[in-house]
Design a protein around this motif. Structure first.
Motif, PDB file in Angstrom:
ATOM      1  N   ALA A 120      20.192 -34.059  70.451  1.00  0.00           N
ATOM      2  CA  ALA A 120      20.848 -35.362  70.534  1.00  0.00           C
ATOM      3  C   ALA A 120      20.939 -36.077  69.202  1.00  0.00           C
ATOM      4  N   LEU A 121      21.965 -36.915  69.108  1.00  0.00           N
ATOM      5  CA  LEU A 121      22.062 -37.892  68.026  1.00  0.00           C
ATOM      6  C   LEU A 121      21.589 -39.217  68.614  1.00  0.00           C
ATOM      7  N   LEU A 122      20.450 -39.680  68.137  1.00  0.00           N
ATOM      8  CA  LEU A 122      19.837 -40.894  68.661  1.00  0.00           C
ATOM      9  C   LEU A 122      20.114 -42.077  67.745  1.00  0.00           C
ATOM     10  N   VAL A 123      20.273 -43.255  68.348  1.00  0.00           N
ATOM     11  CA  VAL A 123      20.371 -44.507  67.593  1.00  0.00           C
ATOM     12  C   VAL A 123      19.407 -45.499  68.232  1.00  0.00           C
ATOM     13  N   LYS A 139      23.355 -43.924  57.524  1.00  0.00           N
ATOM     14  CA  LYS A 139      22.303 -42.991  57.129  1.00  0.00           C
ATOM     15  C   LYS A 139      21.777 -42.258  58.358  1.00  0.00           C
ATOM     16  N   VAL A 140      21.833 -40.905  58.315  1.00  0.00           N
ATOM     17  CA  VAL A 140      21.425 -40.075  59.453  1.00  0.00           C
ATOM     18  C   VAL A 140      20.318 -39.119  59.020  1.00  0.00           C
ATOM     19  N   ALA A 141      19.213 -39.128  59.732  1.00  0.00           N
ATOM     20  CA  ALA A 141      18.102 -38.219  59.451  1.00  0.00           C
ATOM     21  C   ALA A 141      18.273 -36.917  60.224  1.00  0.00           C
ATOM     22  N   VAL A 142      17.934 -35.801  59.575  1.00  0.00           N
ATOM     23  CA  VAL A 142      17.994 -34.491  60.228  1.00  0.00           C
ATOM     24  C   VAL A 142      17.116 -33.521  59.440  1.00  0.00           C
ATOM     25  N   ALA A 143      16.548 -32.556  60.134  1.00  0.00           N
ATOM     26  CA  ALA A 143      15.755 -31.515  59.479  1.00  0.00           C
ATOM     27  C   ALA A 143      16.682 -30.402  59.019  1.00  0.00           C
ATOM     28  N   GLN A 144      16.648 -30.091  57.730  1.00  0.00           N
ATOM     29  CA  GLN A 144      17.534 -29.056  57.196  1.00  0.00           C
ATOM     30  C   GLN A 144      17.239 -27.701  57.834  1.00  0.00           C
ATOM     31  N   GLY A 145      18.316 -27.012  58.203  1.00  0.00           N
ATOM     32  CA  GLY A 145      18.181 -25.684  58.774  1.00  0.00           C
ATOM     33  C   GLY A 145      17.769 -25.663  60.228  1.00  0.00           C
ATOM     34  N   SER A 146      17.663 -26.825  60.851  1.00  0.00           N
ATOM     35  CA  SER A 146      17.277 -26.900  62.259  1.00  0.00           C
ATOM     36  C   SER A 146      18.515 -26.808  63.148  1.00  0.00           C
ATOM     37  N   SER A 147      18.280 -26.608  64.446  1.00  0.00           N
ATOM     38  CA  SER A 147      19.403 -26.602  65.385  1.00  0.00           C
ATOM     39  C   SER A 147      20.127 -27.940  65.369  1.00  0.00           C
ATOM     40  N   ALA A 148      19.392 -29.024  65.113  1.00  0.00           N
ATOM     41  CA  ALA A 148      19.994 -30.355  65.063  1.00  0.00           C
ATOM     42  C   ALA A 148      20.956 -30.488  63.883  1.00  0.00           C
ATOM     43  N   HIS A 149      20.730 -29.712  62.841  1.00  0.00           N
ATOM     44  CA  HIS A 149      21.596 -29.759  61.659  1.00  0.00           C
ATOM     45  C   HIS A 149      23.020 -29.339  62.034  1.00  0.00           C
ATOM     46  N   PHE A 150      23.115 -28.237  62.780  1.00  0.00           N
ATOM     47  CA  PHE A 150      24.448 -27.803  63.203  1.00  0.00           C
ATOM     48  C   PHE A 150      25.026 -28.745  64.252  1.00  0.00           C
ATOM     49  N   GLN A 151      24.181 -29.257  65.132  1.00  0.00           N
ATOM     50  CA  GLN A 151      24.658 -30.192  66.154  1.00  0.00           C
ATOM     51  C   GLN A 151      25.258 -31.437  65.506  1.00  0.00           C
ATOM     52  N   LEU A 152      24.653 -31.908  64.423  1.00  0.00           N
ATOM     53  CA  LEU A 152      25.186 -33.057  63.692  1.00  0.00           C
ATOM     54  C   LEU A 152      26.563 -32.721  63.122  1.00  0.00           C
ATOM     55  N   ALA A 189      19.326 -37.023  64.209  1.00  0.00           N
ATOM     56  CA  ALA A 189      19.738 -35.809  64.918  1.00  0.00           C
ATOM     57  C   ALA A 189      18.485 -34.983  65.153  1.00  0.00           C
ATOM     58  N   VAL A 190      18.157 -34.735  66.425  1.00  0.00           N
ATOM     59  CA  VAL A 190      16.865 -34.118  66.732  1.00  0.00           C
ATOM     60  C   VAL A 190      16.938 -33.393  68.063  1.00  0.00           C
ATOM     61  N   TRP A 191      15.814 -32.827  68.483  1.00  0.00           N
ATOM     62  CA  TRP A 191      15.740 -32.039  69.701  1.00  0.00           C
ATOM     63  C   TRP A 191      14.552 -32.510  70.538  1.00  0.00           C
ATOM     64  N   GLY A 204      15.159 -46.072  71.653  1.00  0.00           N
ATOM     65  CA  GLY A 204      16.472 -45.584  71.260  1.00  0.00           C
ATOM     66  C   GLY A 204      17.290 -45.115  72.441  1.00  0.00           C
ATOM     67  N   ARG A 205      18.519 -44.715  72.155  1.00  0.00           N
ATOM     68  CA  ARG A 205      19.434 -44.189  73.161  1.00  0.00           C
ATOM     69  C   ARG A 205      20.251 -43.061  72.543  1.00  0.00           C
ATOM     70  N   VAL A 206      20.908 -42.292  73.383  1.00  0.00           N
ATOM     71  CA  VAL A 206      21.707 -41.153  72.939  1.00  0.00           C
ATOM     72  C   VAL A 206      23.110 -41.598  72.567  1.00  0.00           C
ATOM     73  N   LEU A 207      23.504 -41.318  71.339  1.00  0.00           N
ATOM     74  CA  LEU A 207      24.885 -41.575  70.927  1.00  0.00           C
ATOM     75  C   LEU A 207      25.775 -40.441  71.417  1.00  0.00           C
ATOM     76  N   THR A 208      25.288 -39.210  71.281  1.00  0.00           N
ATOM     77  CA  THR A 208      25.954 -38.024  71.828  1.00  0.00           C
ATOM     78  C   THR A 208      24.932 -36.905  71.869  1.00  0.00           C
ATOM     79  N   ASP A 209      25.200 -35.894  72.687  1.00  0.00           N
ATOM     80  CA  ASP A 209      24.284 -34.754  72.729  1.00  0.00           C
ATOM     81  C   ASP A 209      25.039 -33.454  72.467  1.00  0.00           C
TER      82      ASP A 209
END
Length: 341
Positions: A120-123, A139-152, A189-191, A204-209
């Motif tokens: 999900a992309l959380l806000v 500004k969006v936080a994400v872990a590089q190389g994670s599944s969330a990176h591609f989801q973003l 962007a996280v899991w 927070g809430r989900v902006l999109t998943d």
């Protein structure tokens, strides 16, 4: 679902433990459940394969011993596979792409498929952002190389944006969680279980998943040297089968697994159960088939085009299908799955 509220401090502690308690350099001692002289070195994450196998009774009667090593996430686990320190480990859909893009010595040997709602992309709950297009310049936080990176990336593309339209802040989950809850980033962007933790805390809430955007795949990834050793290859095949049975057990026993997972990770039971129902407990064993390989190739091509991995490559060159057996297609939805009798 009943309301579940935590202070910001309480929100930070369990998940910080979930991440920081797993160090890529740490290693557990040999598992006493195993017999014989063969030792299989298995990479894990907190509340991961070891807890799953033990809860499902699949560590009973091992014909080999297991040495467990714990990691914060998939990328450092695969670094250990590449170095030969780990024989096999479980990761999401994106770490193998980054590892293969760096020409690491890895081989994908089995797959699972699950619901992508937890990607999900959380806000923040009171954020003025209402759609992905609103992330432009944020500004969006994400872990590089994670599944969330591609989801973003996929979410931005669907909204007509690129990574260049947002300010990407590369943070591992514990640091990203702190940045998110203190307002230092506009989105995360996280899991799961982080998604469920934030939602149930009311922070927070989900902006999109990730549903409809990411493939929902997870993999067991082995070291080529282990697969070239007949004895270790046999042990890898046995472990893969045990993990498949254990995942089937989770699918049939979500509440029981949530209790174990909560105890292993320090997560509140309500959070663990929500994450199991949304993501973790939806995973089913699937074939490592052409569709899975093609889906991963699309991820690889996307990252290569963006210059986030150093080269283009054939994902199929990093796949070994010898352990496939009679499994459903990789695109099989979890709701149609029935545990084999």
């Amino acid at each position: 679902m009943k309301s579940f509220r935590l202070s910001t401090a309480a929100l930070l502690v369990p998940l910080a433990l979930l991440a920081s308690a797993c160090s890529g350099a740490s290693a557990a001692g040999p598992n006493s459940d195993g017999k014989g002289s063969l030792v299989l070195n298995v990479g894990d994450q907190k509340g991961g394969s070891e807890a799953l196998l033990r809860a499902a009774g699949e560590l009973d009667g091992l014909p080999y011993r297991i040495t467990w090593s714990t990691f914060t996430s998939g990328p450092p686990l695969l670094e250990a596979v590449n170095a030969g320190a780990v024989d096999i480990g479980s990761v999401g859909n994106t770490p193998p792409v980054f590892a293969a893009g760096a020409d690491s010595k890895i081989t994908v040997v089995s797959a699972t498929h699950g619901d992508s709602a937890g990607e999900a992309l959380l806000v923040p709950r009171d954020s003025p952002l209402r759609g992905v297009k609103d992330l432009k310049g944020k500004k969006v936080a994400v872990a590089q190389g994670s599944s969330a990176h591609f989801q973003l990336i996929a979410s931005l593309e669907k909204a007509g944006l690129t990574l260049g339209d947002v300010r990407v802040t590369l943070l591992q989950p514990a640091d990203a969680l702190a940045a998110f809850t203190t307002g230092k980033v506009d989105a995360w962007a996280v899991w799961d279980p982080y998604t469920s933790q934030v939602l149930l805390s009311g922070k927070g809430r989900v902006l999109t998943d990730g549903r409809g955007l990411v493939n929902g795949l997870g993999f067991q990834v082995a070291a080529p040297a282990a697969l070239a050793d007949p004895a270790k290859a046999k042990a890898v095949g046995d472990l893969v089968e045990r993990l498949r049975r254990a995942q089937g057990w989770v699918f049939e026993h979500p509440e029981e697994w949530a209790k174990v997972w909560a105890k292993e990770t320090g997560l509140p039971y309500e959070v663990a159960l929500a994450a199991v129902k949304r993501s973790n407990g939806t995973r089913i064993p699937v074939a490592l088939d052409d569709a899975a390989v093609a889906s991963e190739q699309r991820i690889a091509d996307t990252f290569a085009a963006l210059g986030l991995i150093p080269r283009t490559f054939r994902f199929a060159d990093y796949v070994d299908r010898r352990f496939n057996k009679d499994l459903p297609p990789s695109t099989t939805p979890a709701r149609s799955y029935r545990k084999a009798s």
